[in-house]
Design a protein around this motif. Structure first.
Motif, PDB file in Angstrom:
ATOM      1  N   ARG A 184       0.827  -1.211   0.000  1.00  0.00           N
ATOM      2  CA  ARG A 184       0.000   0.000   0.000  1.00  0.00           C
ATOM      3  C   ARG A 184       0.859   1.258   0.000  1.00  0.00           C
ATOM      4  NH1 ARG A 184      -2.739  -2.992   4.915  1.00  0.00           N
ATOM      5  NH2 ARG A 184      -3.988  -4.521   3.773  1.00  0.00           N
ATOM      6  N   TRP A 185       1.979   1.197   0.709  1.00  0.00           N
ATOM      7  CA  TRP A 185       2.847   2.370   0.844  1.00  0.00           C
ATOM      8  C   TRP A 185       3.465   2.756  -0.491  1.00  0.00           C
ATOM      9  CZ3 TRP A 185       3.126   5.152   5.295  1.00  0.00           C
ATOM     10  CH2 TRP A 185       4.149   6.091   5.425  1.00  0.00           C
ATOM     11  N   TYR A 186       3.898   1.737  -1.260  1.00  0.00           N
ATOM     12  CA  TYR A 186       4.582   1.988  -2.530  1.00  0.00           C
ATOM     13  C   TYR A 186       3.739   1.639  -3.756  1.00  0.00           C
ATOM     14  CZ  TYR A 186       8.854   2.716   0.159  1.00  0.00           C
ATOM     15  OH  TYR A 186       9.794   3.208   1.044  1.00  0.00           O
ATOM     16  N   ASN A 187       2.490   1.227  -3.538  1.00  0.00           N
ATOM     17  CA  ASN A 187       1.579   0.901  -4.638  1.00  0.00           C
ATOM     18  C   ASN A 187       2.160  -0.175  -5.553  1.00  0.00           C
ATOM     19  OD1 ASN A 187      -0.773   1.075  -6.148  1.00  0.00           O
ATOM     20  ND2 ASN A 187       0.006   2.703  -7.463  1.00  0.00           N
ATOM     21  N   ILE A 188       2.493  -1.314  -4.944  1.00  0.00           N
ATOM     22  CA  ILE A 188       3.054  -2.451  -5.679  1.00  0.00           C
ATOM     23  C   ILE A 188       2.307  -3.719  -5.279  1.00  0.00           C
ATOM     24  CG2 ILE A 188       5.373  -1.445  -5.864  1.00  0.00           C
ATOM     25  CD1 ILE A 188       6.194  -3.208  -3.489  1.00  0.00           C
ATOM     26  N   ASP A 189       2.557  -4.799  -6.016  1.00  0.00           N
ATOM     27  CA  ASP A 189       2.069  -6.130  -5.642  1.00  0.00           C
ATOM     28  C   ASP A 189       3.260  -6.965  -5.181  1.00  0.00           C
ATOM     29  OD1 ASP A 189      -0.647  -5.748  -6.229  1.00  0.00           O
ATOM     30  OD2 ASP A 189      -0.323  -6.173  -8.355  1.00  0.00           O
ATOM     31  N   VAL A 190       3.097  -7.677  -4.062  1.00  0.00           N
ATOM     32  CA  VAL A 190       4.179  -8.494  -3.510  1.00  0.00           C
ATOM     33  C   VAL A 190       3.797  -9.964  -3.589  1.00  0.00           C
ATOM     34  CG1 VAL A 190       5.561  -9.031  -1.471  1.00  0.00           C
ATOM     35  CG2 VAL A 190       4.933  -6.657  -1.957  1.00  0.00           C
ATOM     36  N   GLU A 191       4.741 -10.773  -4.023  1.00  0.00           N
ATOM     37  CA  GLU A 191       4.528 -12.223  -4.106  1.00  0.00           C
ATOM     38  C   GLU A 191       5.736 -12.934  -3.496  1.00  0.00           C
ATOM     39  OE1 GLU A 191       4.453 -15.529  -7.648  1.00  0.00           O
ATOM     40  OE2 GLU A 191       3.263 -13.701  -7.954  1.00  0.00           O
ATOM     41  N   PHE A 192       5.484 -13.901  -2.604  1.00  0.00           N
ATOM     42  CA  PHE A 192       6.561 -14.675  -1.989  1.00  0.00           C
ATOM     43  C   PHE A 192       6.790 -15.949  -2.789  1.00  0.00           C
ATOM     44  CE2 PHE A 192       4.846 -12.278   1.685  1.00  0.00           C
ATOM     45  CZ  PHE A 192       6.003 -11.598   2.022  1.00  0.00           C
ATOM     46  N   THR A 193       8.044 -16.256  -3.028  1.00  0.00           N
ATOM     47  CA  THR A 193       8.382 -17.455  -3.798  1.00  0.00           C
ATOM     48  C   THR A 193       8.856 -18.596  -2.911  1.00  0.00           C
ATOM     49  OG1 THR A 193      10.656 -16.664  -4.142  1.00  0.00           O
ATOM     50  CG2 THR A 193       9.001 -16.040  -5.790  1.00  0.00           C
ATOM     51  N   ASP A 194       8.851 -18.383  -1.595  1.00  0.00           N
ATOM     52  CA  ASP A 194       9.325 -19.405  -0.657  1.00  0.00           C
ATOM     53  C   ASP A 194       8.517 -19.305   0.631  1.00  0.00           C
ATOM     54  OD1 ASP A 194      10.795 -21.005   1.186  1.00  0.00           O
ATOM     55  OD2 ASP A 194      12.550 -20.804  -0.098  1.00  0.00           O
ATOM     56  N   GLN A 195       7.943 -20.426   1.080  1.00  0.00           N
ATOM     57  CA  GLN A 195       7.127 -20.423   2.292  1.00  0.00           C
ATOM     58  C   GLN A 195       7.948 -20.176   3.551  1.00  0.00           C
ATOM     59  OE1 GLN A 195       4.858 -24.055   2.399  1.00  0.00           O
ATOM     60  NE2 GLN A 195       3.315 -23.278   0.955  1.00  0.00           N
ATOM     61  N   GLU A 196       9.259 -20.423   3.497  1.00  0.00           N
ATOM     62  CA  GLU A 196      10.110 -20.210   4.664  1.00  0.00           C
ATOM     63  C   GLU A 196      10.124 -18.745   5.096  1.00  0.00           C
ATOM     64  OE1 GLU A 196      14.020 -21.847   4.564  1.00  0.00           O
ATOM     65  OE2 GLU A 196      13.395 -23.622   3.448  1.00  0.00           O
ATOM     66  N   ILE A 197       9.792 -17.862   4.179  1.00  0.00           N
ATOM     67  CA  ILE A 197       9.800 -16.431   4.489  1.00  0.00           C
ATOM     68  C   ILE A 197       8.804 -16.104   5.592  1.00  0.00           C
ATOM     69  CG2 ILE A 197       9.217 -14.154   3.530  1.00  0.00           C
ATOM     70  CD1 ILE A 197      10.434 -15.028   0.925  1.00  0.00           C
ATOM     71  N   GLU A 198       7.745 -16.889   5.708  1.00  0.00           N
ATOM     72  CA  GLU A 198       6.699 -16.588   6.675  1.00  0.00           C
ATOM     73  C   GLU A 198       7.193 -16.621   8.109  1.00  0.00           C
ATOM     74  OE1 GLU A 198       3.395 -19.135   5.957  1.00  0.00           O
ATOM     75  OE2 GLU A 198       3.094 -18.443   3.888  1.00  0.00           O
ATOM     76  N   ARG A 199       8.325 -17.285   8.373  1.00  0.00           N
ATOM     77  CA  ARG A 199       8.848 -17.350   9.742  1.00  0.00           C
ATOM     78  C   ARG A 199       9.703 -16.140  10.091  1.00  0.00           C
ATOM     79  NH1 ARG A 199      14.200 -18.706   9.575  1.00  0.00           N
ATOM     80  NH2 ARG A 199      14.965 -19.612   7.607  1.00  0.00           N
ATOM     81  N   LEU A 200      10.002 -15.300   9.128  1.00  0.00           N
ATOM     82  CA  LEU A 200      10.876 -14.155   9.361  1.00  0.00           C
ATOM     83  C   LEU A 200      10.115 -12.982   9.961  1.00  0.00           C
ATOM     84  CD1 LEU A 200      12.897 -14.124   5.995  1.00  0.00           C
ATOM     85  CD2 LEU A 200      13.562 -15.175   8.175  1.00  0.00           C
ATOM     86  N   THR A 201      10.837 -12.162  10.746  1.00  0.00           N
ATOM     87  CA  THR A 201      10.291 -10.902  11.243  1.00  0.00           C
ATOM     88  C   THR A 201      11.139  -9.760  10.693  1.00  0.00           C
ATOM     89  OG1 THR A 201      11.651 -11.006  13.258  1.00  0.00           O
ATOM     90  CG2 THR A 201       9.421 -11.956  13.355  1.00  0.00           C
ATOM     91  N   TYR A 202      10.576  -8.566  10.783  1.00  0.00           N
ATOM     92  CA  TYR A 202      11.225  -7.428  10.136  1.00  0.00           C
ATOM     93  C   TYR A 202      11.143  -6.205  11.033  1.00  0.00           C
ATOM     94  CZ  TYR A 202      12.509  -4.340   6.244  1.00  0.00           C
ATOM     95  OH  TYR A 202      13.141  -3.436   5.434  1.00  0.00           O
ATOM     96  N   THR A 203      12.270  -5.495  11.169  1.00  0.00           N
ATOM     97  CA  THR A 203      12.335  -4.261  11.934  1.00  0.00           C
ATOM     98  C   THR A 203      12.967  -3.179  11.059  1.00  0.00           C
ATOM     99  OG1 THR A 203      12.528  -5.409  14.063  1.00  0.00           O
ATOM    100  CG2 THR A 203      13.276  -3.115  13.971  1.00  0.00           C
ATOM    101  N   ALA A 204      12.248  -2.080  10.858  1.00  0.00           N
ATOM    102  CA  ALA A 204      12.759  -0.992  10.016  1.00  0.00           C
ATOM    103  C   ALA A 204      11.847   0.214  10.157  1.00  0.00           C
ATOM    104  CB  ALA A 204      12.830  -1.414   8.550  1.00  0.00           C
ATOM    105  N   THR A 205      12.348   1.372   9.762  1.00  0.00           N
ATOM    106  CA  THR A 205      11.573   2.600   9.728  1.00  0.00           C
ATOM    107  C   THR A 205      11.789   3.283   8.389  1.00  0.00           C
ATOM    108  OG1 THR A 205      11.714   2.949  12.123  1.00  0.00           O
ATOM    109  CG2 THR A 205      11.172   4.863  10.770  1.00  0.00           C
ATOM    110  N   PHE A 206      10.695   3.601   7.702  1.00  0.00           N
ATOM    111  CA  PHE A 206      10.767   4.281   6.408  1.00  0.00           C
ATOM    112  C   PHE A 206      10.042   5.613   6.482  1.00  0.00           C
ATOM    113  CE2 PHE A 206      10.668  -0.310   5.192  1.00  0.00           C
ATOM    114  CZ  PHE A 206      11.975  -0.389   4.732  1.00  0.00           C
TER     115      PHE A 206
END
Length: 251
Positions: A184-206
């Motif tokens: 929504r922030w960048y008006n794009i579509d995101v697709e994951f190619t690996d289910q392992e990604i679901e276990r990851l967490t993310y910390t950042a400020t934009f």
């Protein structure tokens, strides 16, 4: 020409209430990649996050001030004990008399999140009309419509409402949840190619980072790789959204 001119003058000089009763509800839309700030007729201040729609009457009448929300919004409600302010979404209804709170109710999200900054609000189930929770300041209620259950957590208020001031903050958020916000922030579509990604967490400020800068930071902070596919030109001259493919680095 005299009769139609006279009719127009009479109509435009009718009392405000009579004229307002002939108007439909107003609708404000914040498209993907944008945010809006405005005031309602009662003085209530509203911020709309990207990809959000708010519908409200031209003038509040009767014993309730009701608006309809799809997306995310922050409200600073003008106090009125006799006429409560109500935010209705697809799954919950938020009732307040004068307070500041944030509601996130996107159609493609599994949960509805309400964060109370100050004052008091009461949550009701949309389908049953029964009370879910009377909230206290610095609480965040996360409601699961599919299971008709909710849980309460100590709100990270700064993080939850930072978007209205132009900041997108992640603090150990599931990367799948972060991806929806990045869409929504960048008006794009995101697709994951690996289910392992679901276990990851993310910390950042934009804040003012471009999409390329945000993706570089994501690749540095998490073990992922990405491919950005540019949008294609459509027959009407517009372009489709860019697509972001995210996979694990070791794949």
């Amino acid at each position: 020409l005299l009769p139609p001119v006279l009719a127009l003058l009479i109509y435009t000089n009718l009392p405000t209430k009579q004229y307002a009763d002939n108007l439909n509800d107003l609708e404000v839309i914040a498209p993907s990649g944008s945010r809006l700030h405005f005031e309602l007729g009662d003085g209530t201040k509203v911020w709309l996050n990207n990809n959000t729609v708010l519908r409200y009457p031209y003038r509040f009448t009767g014993d309730i001030r009701k608006v309809f929300l799809s997306g995310e919004a922050y409200f600073e409600v003008v106090h009125n004990n006799k006429i409560p302010f109500v935010v209705e979404t697809d799954h919950v209804t938020v009732k307040a008399t004068g307070t500041s709170f944030n509601v996130s109710s996107y159609q493609d999200d599994d949960m509805v999140e309400t964060t109370l900054v100050e004052g008091r609000v009461i949550l009701f189930g949309k389908s049953t009309g029964s009370e879910i929770k009377a909230m206290l300041p610095d609480e965040c209620v996360i409601f699961d419509p599919a299971k008709n259950k909710y849980f309460v957590e100590k709100a990270n208020t700064e993080k939850n409402i930072a978007w209205k001031d132009g900041f997108l903050i992640f603090k150990k958020d599931p990367i799948t949840k972060a991806a929806r916000k990045l869409e929504r922030w960048y008006n794009i579509d995101v697709e994951f190619t690996d289910q392992e990604i679901e276990r990851l967490t993310y910390t950042a400020t934009f804040t003012t980072e471009t999409l390329s800068q945000a993706l570089e930071l994501m690749a540095l902070a998490t073990p992922v790789s990405y491919t950005l596919i540019q949008g294609e030109k459509l027959p009407d001259g517009s372009f489709s959204k860019q697509k972001l493919l995210i996979g694990m680095k070791n794949k």
